[in-house]
Design a protein around this motif. Structure first.
Motif, PDB file in Angstrom:
ATOM      1  N   ALA A  29      79.660   3.503  31.015  1.00 20.16           N
ATOM      2  CA  ALA A  29      78.357   4.134  31.248  1.00 20.16           C
ATOM      3  C   ALA A  29      77.449   3.786  30.079  1.00 20.16           C
ATOM      4  CB  ALA A  29      78.493   5.650  31.362  1.00 20.16           C
ATOM      5  N   ARG A  30      76.217   3.410  30.396  1.00 21.35           N
ATOM      6  CA  ARG A  30      75.236   3.042  29.379  1.00 21.35           C
ATOM      7  C   ARG A  30      74.094   4.045  29.392  1.00 21.35           C
ATOM      8  NH1 ARG A  30      74.372  -1.651  26.700  1.00 21.35           N
ATOM      9  NH2 ARG A  30      75.664  -2.871  28.124  1.00 21.35           N
ATOM     10  N   CYS A  31      73.623   4.402  28.206  1.00 19.46           N
ATOM     11  CA  CYS A  31      72.514   5.344  28.110  1.00 19.46           C
ATOM     12  C   CYS A  31      71.266   4.755  28.745  1.00 19.46           C
ATOM     13  CB  CYS A  31      72.250   5.682  26.644  1.00 19.46           C
ATOM     14  SG  CYS A  31      71.155   7.101  26.400  1.00 19.46           S
ATOM     15  N   ALA A  42      80.799  12.070  32.313  1.00 22.81           N
ATOM     16  CA  ALA A  42      80.152  11.127  33.226  1.00 22.81           C
ATOM     17  C   ALA A  42      81.154  10.193  33.891  1.00 22.81           C
ATOM     18  CB  ALA A  42      79.105  10.313  32.466  1.00 22.81           C
ATOM     19  N   LEU A  43      82.160   9.758  33.128  1.00 25.19           N
ATOM     20  CA  LEU A  43      83.065   8.719  33.622  1.00 25.19           C
ATOM     21  C   LEU A  43      84.214   9.263  34.456  1.00 25.19           C
ATOM     22  CD1 LEU A  43      83.194   6.540  30.382  1.00 25.19           C
ATOM     23  CD2 LEU A  43      82.119   5.920  32.556  1.00 25.19           C
ATOM     24  N   ARG A  44      84.555  10.539  34.235  1.00 25.50           N
ATOM     25  CA  ARG A  44      85.646  11.143  35.009  1.00 25.50           C
ATOM     26  C   ARG A  44      85.149  12.460  35.612  1.00 25.50           C
ATOM     27  NH1 ARG A  44      91.393  10.304  31.805  1.00 25.50           N
ATOM     28  NH2 ARG A  44      90.983   8.211  30.964  1.00 25.50           N
ATOM     29  N   PRO A  45      84.445  12.379  36.724  1.00 25.27           N
ATOM     30  CA  PRO A  45      83.850  13.585  37.325  1.00 25.27           C
ATOM     31  C   PRO A  45      84.874  14.659  37.676  1.00 25.27           C
ATOM     32  CG  PRO A  45      82.938  11.587  38.312  1.00 25.27           C
ATOM     33  CD  PRO A  45      84.089  11.156  37.455  1.00 25.27           C
ATOM     34  N   ALA A  46      86.135  14.277  37.849  1.00 28.41           N
ATOM     35  CA  ALA A  46      87.145  15.272  38.205  1.00 28.41           C
ATOM     36  C   ALA A  46      87.528  16.145  37.017  1.00 28.41           C
ATOM     37  CB  ALA A  46      88.393  14.577  38.765  1.00 28.41           C
ATOM     38  N   LEU A  47      87.214  15.724  35.807  1.00 31.72           N
ATOM     39  CA  LEU A  47      87.507  16.555  34.642  1.00 31.72           C
ATOM     40  C   LEU A  47      86.605  17.782  34.625  1.00 31.72           C
ATOM     41  CD1 LEU A  47      87.877  13.932  31.738  1.00 31.72           C
ATOM     42  CD2 LEU A  47      89.686  15.384  32.692  1.00 31.72           C
ATOM     43  N   PRO A  48      87.093  18.912  34.140  1.00 29.97           N
ATOM     44  CA  PRO A  48      86.255  20.124  34.063  1.00 29.97           C
ATOM     45  C   PRO A  48      85.308  20.057  32.862  1.00 29.97           C
ATOM     46  CG  PRO A  48      88.442  20.593  33.215  1.00 29.97           C
ATOM     47  CD  PRO A  48      88.478  19.177  33.714  1.00 29.97           C
ATOM     48  N   GLY A  49      84.278  19.216  32.993  1.00 25.44           N
ATOM     49  CA  GLY A  49      83.348  19.016  31.880  1.00 25.44           C
ATOM     50  C   GLY A  49      81.956  19.522  32.168  1.00 25.44           C
ATOM     51  N   ASN A  50      81.868  20.678  32.855  1.00 24.41           N
ATOM     52  CA  ASN A  50      80.565  21.165  33.289  1.00 24.41           C
ATOM     53  C   ASN A  50      79.593  21.413  32.142  1.00 24.41           C
ATOM     54  OD1 ASN A  50      81.265  21.046  35.952  1.00 24.41           O
ATOM     55  ND2 ASN A  50      81.798  23.217  36.134  1.00 24.41           N
ATOM     56  N   ARG A  93      71.584  13.084  32.526  1.00 26.45           N
ATOM     57  CA  ARG A  93      70.307  12.582  32.023  1.00 26.45           C
ATOM     58  C   ARG A  93      70.495  11.348  31.139  1.00 26.45           C
ATOM     59  NH1 ARG A  93      66.507  14.823  27.430  1.00 26.45           N
ATOM     60  NH2 ARG A  93      64.688  13.501  27.786  1.00 26.45           N
ATOM     61  N   ALA A  94      71.560  11.368  30.351  1.00 22.08           N
ATOM     62  CA  ALA A  94      71.762  10.281  29.391  1.00 22.08           C
ATOM     63  C   ALA A  94      72.180   8.990  30.058  1.00 22.08           C
ATOM     64  CB  ALA A  94      72.812  10.698  28.360  1.00 22.08           C
ATOM     65  N   PHE A  95      73.120   9.066  30.998  1.00 18.87           N
ATOM     66  CA  PHE A  95      73.734   7.854  31.523  1.00 18.87           C
ATOM     67  C   PHE A  95      73.176   7.508  32.895  1.00 18.87           C
ATOM     68  CE2 PHE A  95      77.148   9.601  28.740  1.00 18.87           C
ATOM     69  CZ  PHE A  95      77.128   8.587  27.801  1.00 18.87           C
ATOM     70  N   THR A  96      72.945   6.207  33.089  1.00 18.81           N
ATOM     71  CA  THR A  96      72.452   5.724  34.370  1.00 18.81           C
ATOM     72  C   THR A  96      73.576   4.985  35.078  1.00 18.81           C
ATOM     73  OG1 THR A  96      71.658   3.712  33.308  1.00 18.81           O
ATOM     74  CG2 THR A  96      70.073   5.499  33.583  1.00 18.81           C
ATOM     75  N   ALA A  97      73.549   5.036  36.412  1.00 16.52           N
ATOM     76  CA  ALA A  97      74.581   4.352  37.186  1.00 16.52           C
ATOM     77  C   ALA A  97      74.417   2.841  37.109  1.00 16.52           C
ATOM     78  CB  ALA A  97      74.526   4.810  38.648  1.00 16.52           C
ATOM     79  N   ASP A  98      73.169   2.369  36.946  1.00 11.85           N
ATOM     80  CA  ASP A  98      72.915   0.933  36.917  1.00 11.85           C
ATOM     81  C   ASP A  98      71.967   0.653  35.761  1.00 11.85           C
ATOM     82  OD1 ASP A  98      72.742  -1.745  37.534  1.00 11.85           O
ATOM     83  OD2 ASP A  98      71.190  -1.461  39.061  1.00 11.85           O
ATOM     84  N   ALA A  99      72.457   0.043  34.696  1.00 14.32           N
ATOM     85  CA  ALA A  99      71.631  -0.228  33.513  1.00 14.32           C
ATOM     86  C   ALA A  99      70.874  -1.538  33.695  1.00 14.32           C
ATOM     87  CB  ALA A  99      72.525  -0.301  32.275  1.00 14.32           C
ATOM     88  N   ARG A 100      69.553  -1.473  33.623  1.00 20.45           N
ATOM     89  CA  ARG A 100      68.713  -2.670  33.698  1.00 20.45           C
ATOM     90  C   ARG A 100      67.809  -2.711  32.483  1.00 20.45           C
ATOM     91  NH1 ARG A 100      68.518  -0.857  39.168  1.00 20.45           N
ATOM     92  NH2 ARG A 100      69.460  -2.331  40.593  1.00 20.45           N
ATOM     93  N   GLY A 101      67.232  -3.900  32.217  1.00 17.00           N
ATOM     94  CA  GLY A 101      66.271  -4.013  31.124  1.00 17.00           C
ATOM     95  C   GLY A 101      66.930  -4.474  29.841  1.00 17.00           C
ATOM     96  N   ALA A 102      66.152  -4.459  28.763  1.00 15.55           N
ATOM     97  CA  ALA A 102      66.605  -4.983  27.475  1.00 15.55           C
ATOM     98  C   ALA A 102      67.586  -4.029  26.827  1.00 15.55           C
ATOM     99  CB  ALA A 102      65.404  -5.202  26.562  1.00 15.55           C
ATOM    100  N   THR A 103      68.762  -4.535  26.508  1.00 13.35           N
ATOM    101  CA  THR A 103      69.780  -3.760  25.804  1.00 13.35           C
ATOM    102  C   THR A 103      70.401  -4.634  24.735  1.00 13.35           C
ATOM    103  OG1 THR A 103      71.516  -4.401  27.346  1.00 13.35           O
ATOM    104  CG2 THR A 103      70.338  -2.375  27.837  1.00 13.35           C
ATOM    105  N   PHE A 104      71.188  -4.081  23.856  1.00 13.95           N
ATOM    106  CA  PHE A 104      71.958  -4.870  22.907  1.00 13.95           C
ATOM    107  C   PHE A 104      73.401  -4.882  23.359  1.00 13.95           C
ATOM    108  CE2 PHE A 104      74.907  -2.401  20.301  1.00 13.95           C
ATOM    109  CZ  PHE A 104      74.646  -1.149  20.762  1.00 13.95           C
ATOM    110  N   THR A 105      74.172  -5.849  22.890  1.00 11.80           N
ATOM    111  CA  THR A 105      75.608  -5.845  23.094  1.00 11.80           C
ATOM    112  C   THR A 105      76.272  -5.848  21.736  1.00 11.80           C
ATOM    113  OG1 THR A 105      75.930  -8.241  23.073  1.00 11.80           O
ATOM    114  CG2 THR A 105      75.337  -7.240  25.182  1.00 11.80           C
ATOM    115  N   ALA A 106      77.543  -5.479  21.720  1.00 12.09           N
ATOM    116  CA  ALA A 106      78.256  -5.361  20.449  1.00 12.09           C
ATOM    117  C   ALA A 106      78.335  -6.695  19.715  1.00 12.09           C
ATOM    118  CB  ALA A 106      79.665  -4.821  20.694  1.00 12.09           C
TER     119      ALA A 106
END
Length: 279
Positions: free
Chosen positions: A203-205, A246-254, A262-275
C-alpha cells in the motif's frame, strides 16, 4: 506507471530548501529525543508548505527551525523492516493498548548505508522510549547478539521475556525531511510504501499527502499549533499498525482503519520515489 523522482528534485526537498541547515551532530545534541512524545498528522502538501514556512521564519520567537542537511541533501531515503511473531503479537498488543508493548525493527538509512537495530518501548507516561544498536556487515536482528540485546532490554525495562519466534513482518520505504529546534523535531515523510512481507501485498500513501510527526518532551509544539490552525488534528495512525489495518482487512484494526483508508490508495498514480532512486 510511476515516475521516479530523485530525492533532490522531490517536492519535499524543495519545500525545505530555504531553511537554514543543521548537521546530524547538532541534531543529536539539540534534539535527539530517544525518549519523547509523538503526534502523527496526515498533511496535504499545501499545508506542509505553510507549516515549513512558519517554522523556519527567521523572526520566529526562539529562532527558526533548521533542516537536517548531510552532504547537501535535505531529503533522505529510509527503509525499515519490522519483526513480529507469527501471531503478530506486537500489532495486537498495540491494538489492545497494552502498557508493556514494543516494536522491533531494522532501520536502514539508504543514502549512507547505516543500519540500526531498534526496540521501541512505551514509558510510564505513554512516551516512546527507543533503544538501538548498530548493525554491521551481514548482521540481522535475528542474530544471537541482537536477540540477547532484545532479551536484556525487555527484561530490564518490562520484566518480561522476549518472544522466541520472530520473523520479518512488514517493510516501509519513504523519503524524509527533518526540521529541528531546541528539544523539538518535525519529520515529514513522503511517498510512504508499506509491504506485507508474508503476503507481498503493498500500500502506498496517497499522492499529495505527507505523514508529519511532531516529537518533543511532551508539550504541544509550534508545529502542532500551526496544524491545528489549519483544522488538522492528530491521526490515529502508525506506519506499522496503519499498514496492517489496510493490508489485512480481516485483522481487528478498527482504531487505525479510518486514518489508513485516508492515507493509502488502492491504485497509486503520479510522481513517487522508489527505494532505489538516489538523487
Amino acid at each position: 506507471m510511476s515516475t521516479v523522482v530523485p530525492a533532490a528534485a522531490h517536492p519535499l526537498a524543495r519545500t525545505v530548501g530555504d531553511a537554514l541547515p543543521i548537521t546530524l551532530d547538532e541534531v543529536n545534541e539539540r534534539a535527539q529525543l530517544l525518549t519523547r512524545f509523538d503526534r502523527s498528522y496526515l498533511v496535504p502538501a499545501a499545508v506542509l508548505t505553510d507549516l515549513v514556512a512558519r517554522l523556519t521564519d527567521g523572526q520566529r520567537p526562539g529562532g527558526p527551525f533548521r533542516a537536517l542537511t548531510i552532504d547537501g541533501r535535505r531529503a533522505f531515503h529510509y527503509h525499515s523492516v519490522y519483526y513480529d511473531t507469527p501471531q503478530l503479537r506486537s500489532f495486537h498488543e498495540h491494538r489492545q493498548g497494552r502498557r508493556l508493548r514494543f516494536k522491533i525493527r531494522e532501520r536502514v538509512y539508504r543514502d549512507s548505508g547505516e543500519r540500526q537495530f531498534e526496540i521501541k518501548l512505551k514509558g510510564r507516561r505513554g512516551d516512546t522510549v527507543k533503544h538501538r544498536r548498530p548493525l554491521t556487515g551481514t548482521d540481522t536482528p535475528l542474530d544471537p547478539p541482537y536477540r540477547a540485546y532484545l532479551a536484556a532490554t525487555l527484561r530490564e525495562r518490562y520484566g518480561i521475556d522476549a518472544p522466541r519466534e520472530l520473523a520479518p513482518s512488514l517493510s516501509t520505504d519513504y523519503l524524509r525531511a527533518t526540521l529541528v529546534a531546541d528539544g523539538e523535531r518535525v519529520t515529514c515523510d513522503a511517498g510512504l510504501l508499506c509491504t506485507d512481507l508474508h503476503t507481498g501485498a503493498a500500500a502506498r500513501c496517497a499522492t499529495g499527502l505527507v505523514l508529519v510527526e511532531t516529537k518533543s518532551a511532551g508539550h504541544l509544539t509550534d508545529a502542532d499549533r500551526v496544524l491545528h490552525d489549519h483544522g488538522i488534528r492528530p491521526a490515529v495512525f502508525t506506519k506499522y499498525c496503519g499498514a496492517f489495518a489496510a493490508l489485512r482487512p480481516a485483522l481487528p484494526g478498527n482504531r487505525w482503519r479510518r486514518a489508513a483508508a485516508r492515507a493509502f490508495t488502492a491504485d497509486a498514480r503520479g510522481a513517487t520515489f522508489t527505494a532505489d532512486a538516489h538523487g
